[in-house]
Design a protein around this motif. Structure first.
Motif, short mmCIF file in Angstrom:
data_model
loop_
_atom_site.label_atom_id
_atom_site.label_comp_id
_atom_site.label_asym_id
_atom_site.label_seq_id
_atom_site.Cartn_x
_atom_site.Cartn_y
_atom_site.Cartn_z
N LEU A 66 34.70 81.29 30.13
CA LEU A 66 35.48 81.57 28.93
C LEU A 66 36.09 82.96 28.98
O LEU A 66 37.27 83.16 28.62
CB LEU A 66 34.59 81.42 27.69
CG LEU A 66 35.24 81.64 26.33
CD1 LEU A 66 36.36 80.64 26.09
CD2 LEU A 66 34.20 81.55 25.21
N TYR A 67 35.33 83.92 29.46
CA TYR A 67 35.84 85.29 29.56
C TYR A 67 36.97 85.39 30.58
O TYR A 67 37.97 86.08 30.34
CB TYR A 67 34.70 86.22 29.95
CG TYR A 67 35.14 87.63 30.29
CD1 TYR A 67 35.57 88.50 29.30
CD2 TYR A 67 35.13 88.07 31.61
CE1 TYR A 67 35.98 89.78 29.62
CE2 TYR A 67 35.53 89.35 31.93
CZ TYR A 67 35.96 90.20 30.93
OH TYR A 67 36.37 91.47 31.24
N ASP A 68 36.82 84.71 31.70
CA ASP A 68 37.87 84.73 32.72
C ASP A 68 39.18 84.15 32.17
O ASP A 68 40.27 84.65 32.47
CB ASP A 68 37.43 83.94 33.95
CG ASP A 68 36.32 84.66 34.71
OD1 ASP A 68 36.19 85.89 34.54
OD2 ASP A 68 35.58 83.99 35.45
N GLY A 69 39.08 83.08 31.37
CA GLY A 69 40.28 82.50 30.79
C GLY A 69 40.97 83.44 29.81
O GLY A 69 42.21 83.52 29.78
N ILE A 70 40.18 84.16 29.03
CA ILE A 70 40.75 85.11 28.08
C ILE A 70 41.36 86.30 28.80
O ILE A 70 42.43 86.80 28.42
CB ILE A 70 39.67 85.57 27.08
CG1 ILE A 70 39.23 84.40 26.20
CG2 ILE A 70 40.18 86.71 26.20
CD1 ILE A 70 38.08 84.73 25.28
N ARG A 71 40.71 86.75 29.87
CA ARG A 71 41.19 87.92 30.59
C ARG A 71 42.55 87.67 31.24
O ARG A 71 43.33 88.62 31.45
CB ARG A 71 40.17 88.32 31.65
CG ARG A 71 40.43 89.64 32.32
CD ARG A 71 39.32 89.99 33.26
NE ARG A 71 39.09 88.94 34.25
CZ ARG A 71 38.20 89.04 35.24
NH1 ARG A 71 37.45 90.13 35.34
NH2 ARG A 71 38.06 88.05 36.11
#
Length: 233
Positions: A66-71
């Motif tokens: 999820l963090y990678d997608g937001i980044r």
């Protein structure tokens, strides 16, 4: 003798001071409506982003994924910003878990990062609200000034008249009251919008605070579990 009391004629025949007051109030009303439309869109988008993000977050998705997608996004706001700020600090500190004191420092740093992100989001959501408050609080007084000036100007025009009649002062009083009406027209929507937006922002900020606490608790549990795995290994 008939007197033309149409709105156009009253504004056109008003004194220069009253006309300036009317112009200021019209511009203030247009400015406040621009802010109202802008803030309505911003808050609507913030609620949409929060709803969609919480649905993904609590669906059981891997937090790193999820963090990678937001980044990878070019622009991040709302709950996504809060999560990204906290999880970034969490990942940075998790690499140093061999130090037994790092667990407390990591969770503390994560919470501080999320508090900073929440504060920045709050500043963005509250931008231009002071302008609405200013328009709502000052417009009636500006209109009242125009009314007082117009009535004073109307009665001063009677100083050289042999016989005062209502028809002689009616246009001056009418044009003066238009300034009061414009003041209320500018102030009422601004006050209503300010109160409504303030309430919406308070609810969003409470939502951000609750999420940050839930995320901090979740990350703390993950941190504790990893520390136990390191000890057992």
């Amino acid at each position: 003798m008939s007197v033309d009391l149409s709105l156009y004629r009253l504004i056109l025949d008003a004194s220069l001071i009253v006309q300036l007051v009317m112009l200021i109030l019209v511009l203030a009303s247009v400015f406040s409506w621009m802010i109202i439309v802008l803030k309505w869109r911003v808050l609507r988008e913030a609620r949409r982003v929060a709803d969609e993000f919480e649905e993904r977050f609590w669906s059981g998705v891997d937090l790193t994924h999820l963090y990678d997608g937001i980044r990878r996004k070019t622009e991040v706001s709302g709950l996504e910003h809060v999560f990204a700020a906290g999880f970034k600090e969490f990942l940075r500190g998790r690499k140093q878990l061999r130090d037994p004191t790092v667990g407390v420092l990591v969770t503390g740093g994560t919470e501080r990062s999320m508090r900073v992100a929440i504060s920045r989001e709050g500043d963005g959501l509250e931008s231009y609200l002071n302008a609405l408050a200013t328009v709502g609080s000052t417009s009636p007084y500006i209109g009242l000034f125009g009314t007082v000036w117009g009535i004073m100007h109307a009665f001063m025009g009677l100083s050289g008249a042999q016989q005062a009649t209502l028809a002689m002062v009616a246009p001056g009083i009418a044009e003066a009251l238009i300034a009061t009406a414009l003041g209320l027209f500018a102030a009422i929507p601004a006050v209503i919008a300010y109160n409504s937006f303030s309430s919406d922002i308070d609810r969003l900020m409470a939502r951000y605070d609750n999420f940050s606490e839930e995320l901090a608790t979740l990350l703390q549990r993950q941190m504790g579990g990893r520390e136990r795995d390191e000890v057992e290994a």
